[in-house]
Scaffold this active site. Structure first.
Site, PDB file in Angstrom:
ATOM      1  N   ARG A 140      -1.259  14.861  12.945  1.00  0.00           N
ATOM      2  CA  ARG A 140      -0.393  14.418  11.847  1.00  0.00           C
ATOM      3  C   ARG A 140       0.053  15.665  11.080  1.00  0.00           C
ATOM      4  NH1 ARG A 140      -1.576   9.040  10.399  1.00  0.00           N
ATOM      5  NH2 ARG A 140       0.309   9.078   9.111  1.00  0.00           N
ATOM      6  N   ASP A 199       4.550   0.807  12.436  1.00  0.00           N
ATOM      7  CA  ASP A 199       3.307   0.131  12.017  1.00  0.00           C
ATOM      8  C   ASP A 199       3.167  -1.249  12.629  1.00  0.00           C
ATOM      9  OD1 ASP A 199       3.174   1.482   8.618  1.00  0.00           O
ATOM     10  OD2 ASP A 199       2.717   2.327  10.570  1.00  0.00           O
ATOM     11  N   ARG A 211      -8.750  -0.603   4.893  1.00  0.00           N
ATOM     12  CA  ARG A 211      -7.949   0.466   4.275  1.00  0.00           C
ATOM     13  C   ARG A 211      -6.576  -0.062   3.886  1.00  0.00           C
ATOM     14  NH1 ARG A 211      -7.000   5.597   7.488  1.00  0.00           N
ATOM     15  NH2 ARG A 211      -5.661   5.803   5.668  1.00  0.00           N
ATOM     16  N   LYS A 242       0.853  -1.214   0.000  1.00  0.00           N
ATOM     17  CA  LYS A 242       0.000   0.000   0.000  1.00  0.00           C
ATOM     18  C   LYS A 242       0.879   1.251   0.000  1.00  0.00           C
ATOM     19  CE  LYS A 242      -1.756   1.465   4.143  1.00  0.00           C
ATOM     20  NZ  LYS A 242      -1.454   2.867   4.490  1.00  0.00           N
ATOM     21  N   ASN A 243       1.889   1.256   0.866  1.00  0.00           N
ATOM     22  CA  ASN A 243       2.659   2.487   1.060  1.00  0.00           C
ATOM     23  C   ASN A 243       3.690   2.730  -0.032  1.00  0.00           C
ATOM     24  OD1 ASN A 243       1.069   2.882   3.256  1.00  0.00           O
ATOM     25  ND2 ASN A 243       2.612   2.374   4.784  1.00  0.00           N
ATOM     26  N   CYS A 279      -5.736  11.863  13.191  1.00  0.00           N
ATOM     27  CA  CYS A 279      -6.365  10.542  13.087  1.00  0.00           C
ATOM     28  C   CYS A 279      -6.054   9.815  14.399  1.00  0.00           C
ATOM     29  CB  CYS A 279      -5.807   9.777  11.893  1.00  0.00           C
ATOM     30  SG  CYS A 279      -4.101   9.317  12.141  1.00  0.00           S
TER      31      CYS A 279
HETATM   32  C1  EPZ Z   1       3.934   7.014   6.565  1.00  0.00           C
HETATM   33  O1  EPZ Z   1       3.099   7.968   7.189  1.00  0.00           O
HETATM   34  C2  EPZ Z   1       3.088   5.738   6.441  1.00  0.00           C
HETATM   35  N1  EPZ Z   1       1.919   6.011   5.616  1.00  0.00           N
HETATM   36  C3  EPZ Z   1       2.643   5.293   7.836  1.00  0.00           C
HETATM   37  O2  EPZ Z   1       1.916   4.074   7.692  1.00  0.00           O
HETATM   38  C4  EPZ Z   1       3.896   5.019   8.667  1.00  0.00           C
HETATM   39  O3  EPZ Z   1       3.501   4.687   9.981  1.00  0.00           O
HETATM   40  C5  EPZ Z   1       4.784   6.256   8.716  1.00  0.00           C
HETATM   41  O4  EPZ Z   1       5.091   6.726   7.378  1.00  0.00           O
HETATM   42  C6  EPZ Z   1       6.087   5.922   9.422  1.00  0.00           C
HETATM   43  O5  EPZ Z   1       6.918   7.004   9.497  1.00  0.00           O
HETATM   44  C7  EPZ Z   1       2.051   5.942   4.270  1.00  0.00           C
HETATM   45  O6  EPZ Z   1       3.114   5.650   3.744  1.00  0.00           O
HETATM   46  C8  EPZ Z   1       0.819   6.220   3.462  1.00  0.00           C
HETATM   47  P1  EPZ Z   1       5.856  10.388   8.638  1.00  0.00           P
HETATM   48  P2  EPZ Z   1       3.552   9.539   7.211  1.00  0.00           P
HETATM   49  O7  EPZ Z   1       5.735  11.658   7.899  1.00  0.00           O
HETATM   50  O8  EPZ Z   1       4.308   9.853   5.972  1.00  0.00           O
HETATM   51  C9  EPZ Z   1       6.105  13.689  12.030  1.00  0.00           C
HETATM   52  C10 EPZ Z   1       0.029   2.678   7.844  1.00  0.00           C
HETATM   53  O9  EPZ Z   1      -0.572   2.123   8.791  1.00  0.00           O
HETATM   54  N2  EPZ Z   1       5.882  14.674  10.959  1.00  0.00           N
HETATM   55  O10 EPZ Z   1       7.025   9.479   8.345  1.00  0.00           O
HETATM   56  O11 EPZ Z   1       2.371  10.335   7.547  1.00  0.00           O
HETATM   57  C11 EPZ Z   1       4.904  12.779  12.280  1.00  0.00           C
HETATM   58  O12 EPZ Z   1       3.970  13.391  13.144  1.00  0.00           O
HETATM   59  C12 EPZ Z   1       0.505   4.110   7.995  1.00  0.00           C
HETATM   60  O13 EPZ Z   1       0.279   2.137   6.733  1.00  0.00           O
HETATM   61  C13 EPZ Z   1       6.017  16.028  11.252  1.00  0.00           C
HETATM   62  O14 EPZ Z   1       6.280  16.417  12.380  1.00  0.00           O
HETATM   63  O15 EPZ Z   1       4.532   9.530   8.475  1.00  0.00           O
HETATM   64  C14 EPZ Z   1       5.549  11.567  12.892  1.00  0.00           C
HETATM   65  O16 EPZ Z   1       5.799  11.803  14.269  1.00  0.00           O
HETATM   66  C15 EPZ Z   1       0.226   4.668   9.381  1.00  0.00           C
HETATM   67  N3  EPZ Z   1       5.821  16.932  10.239  1.00  0.00           N
HETATM   68  C16 EPZ Z   1       6.903  11.480  12.166  1.00  0.00           C
HETATM   69  O17 EPZ Z   1       7.143  12.789  11.610  1.00  0.00           O
HETATM   70  C17 EPZ Z   1       5.517  16.551   8.959  1.00  0.00           C
HETATM   71  O18 EPZ Z   1       5.379  17.434   8.074  1.00  0.00           O
HETATM   72  C18 EPZ Z   1       6.933  10.462  11.038  1.00  0.00           C
HETATM   73  O19 EPZ Z   1       5.807  10.710  10.218  1.00  0.00           O
HETATM   74  C19 EPZ Z   1       5.382  15.164   8.681  1.00  0.00           C
HETATM   75  C20 EPZ Z   1       5.581  14.239   9.693  1.00  0.00           C
END
Ligand code: EPZ
Length: 417
Positions: free
Chosen positions: A121, A304, A396, A22-23, A116
């Protein structure tokens, strides 16, 4: 709304095939905005998030056909540059269209993603990165209005590793004027597969798989075909489902190389794994022991798998601790596992599990994709009947998980509520 009913106690045995990731698929689908032409994506999982991204691409103006896990996207120039609220609120990965729309058309209107079950997020890293490439960003009426005359290469350093921000900036930079560097970039396999996809489209990305990506902007790109990598989180979900039932299964079409730390942890708990290039077999080895886990960006232990591992560790005698370092609010499943009789509690970002209680089935509520998986895993080892509602969360991110587990011998079924 559907429910999933599990009657625990059955050992899982047999062979299962993993689905596409998916990702990896979501950003690659968004990247089809970058060039006109026909794209064929294979090994695409038939799940709700993919359907949502299909709807989004159709709204923007693409023709999309999806059957038997093969996706055809025909991009003949777009008529709209918008990701509407009613789609973005169901899937925050809709934000992935922001970078490609700006790169191709110089404008985008994307609903600001809400929070969420994993907590707030933020998308500050996405927006700050795009601004560094010459984008004007306005937030009004819950929408991000982004404009640029022409994206220009720039130097971007992410103070925090972000998969989504790395993907968005990568897709924005490939058509920018000049050179972009992204430091502290995410190295998840899904980012590596996106970068390879973009290079096959004609982009010039160097440093793939490392924390420093260098992108030489090009004038145009072209459409291509590809096959998605397998879903490492789904593969691990199968392994944990077998482990908690002391079963033995073989998973084919998977990528053990993307699960390094995770496989080490499963072995450390006390399971034996036979691993080849695209297959993993798990068998019970008898003596089990509790472990400590810290979630971290790749190649660290993936957040995850934090809830699914907590489910397994609830049945392993002794004290285990999971330090959740990515999403501090990824804890709503804990009170559900407590309803099964698990001794699990939260202390700051530590999930403390005193494993070994006999679990008994109960009605549960799923709160997000991986929480839903965790509840199913725990239910497989709970005595009696467990009824899990709000399984739209599961759908999802997992393609008919209950059918696949039933094929392995689980007593599990989906019922209309
Ligand atoms: C991706 O989410 C995945 N989703 C998530 O999988 C996964 O848990 C996550 O990466 C792991 O890091 C998809 O690929 C669609 P991040 P993403 O930006 O990109 C902070 C699943 O179940 N952050 O890497 O949203 C954030 O709050 C899903 O498949 C900021 O502060 O995650 C978090 O603490 C759930 N500012 C950390 O960075 C930003 O602009 C990592 O988030 C963006 C993120």
């Amino acid at each position: 709304m559907d429910k999933i009913i599990v009657r625990g106690g059955k050992k899982l045995t047999g062979t299962i095939f993993s689905s596409g990731s998916k990702n990896a698929g979501l950003p690659i689908m968004a990247a089809s905005i970058l060039a006109e032409g026909k794209y064929i994506l294979r090994n695409v999982p038939d799940i709700t998030d993919i359907q949502t991204m299909i709807k989004l691409l159709r709204i923007i103006g693409a023709e999309v056909v999806f059957n038997k896990n093969e996706l055809t996207i025909i991009n003949k120039g777009f008529s709209r540059y918008e990701a509407p609220y009613d789609l973005v609120k169901t899937m925050r990965a809709s934000i992935y269209v922001l970078g490609p729309l700006l790169a191709r058309f110089g404008k985008a209107k994307v609903s600001f993603p809400g929070g969420c079950a994993l907590g707030a997020r933020p998308i500050n890293l996405h927006l700050e990165g795009l601004q560094k490439l010459g984008t004007t960003i306005e937030i009004k009426h819950g929408y991000i209005y982004a404009y640029t005359d022409k994206l220009k290469g720039g130097k971007i350093f992410f103070e925090k590793k972000s998969v989504g921000a790395t993907a968005n900036i990568l897709m924005a930079s490939v058509l920018a004027q000049g050179i972009t560097t992204i430091e502290n970039a995410s190295c998840e396999p899904e980012i590596t597969s996106l970068a390879h996809f973009l290079n096959k489209m004609g982009a010039k990305i160097k440093g793939i798989g490392t924390e420093v990506l260098t992108i030489q902007g090009v004038k145009t790109l072209h459409s291509i075909d590809t096959t998605l990598i397998s879903d490492r989180i789904e593969t691990a979900t199968f392994l944990l489902s077998a482990a908690i039932t002391n079963g033995n299964i073989t998973i084919k079409n998977c990528s053990p190389v993307h699960l390094g730390f995770v496989l080490d942890k499963i072995k450390e708990i006390g399971f034996s794994l036979q691993i080849s290039k695209d297959t993993i077999s798990i068998t019970d080895k008898g003596e089990k022991k509790p472990v400590e886990i810290s979630t971290n960006p790749y190649p660290g232990f993936p957040t995850d798998l934090q809830p699914p591992f907590a489910a397994l560790l609830s049945t392993i005698k002794g004290k285990s601790i999971i330090y959740e370092n990515i999403f501090s609010d990824r804890v709503m499943y804990i009170s559900e596992l407590q309803r099964l009789g698990a001794d699990i509690k939260l202390n700051g970002n530590q999930i403390i599990i005193k494993g070994g209680n006999k679990l008994t089935g109960a009605p549960l509520i799923a709160s997000d994709i991986r929480a839903a998986a965790a509840l199913i895993i725990a239910a497989l080892a709970s005595n009696g009947k467990t009824e899990i509602s709000r399984v739209y969360h599961l759908d999802r991110g997992y393609e008919r998980l209950e059918e696949k587990l039933a094929k392995l011998g689980a007593d599990i079924e989906r019922v209309k509520d």
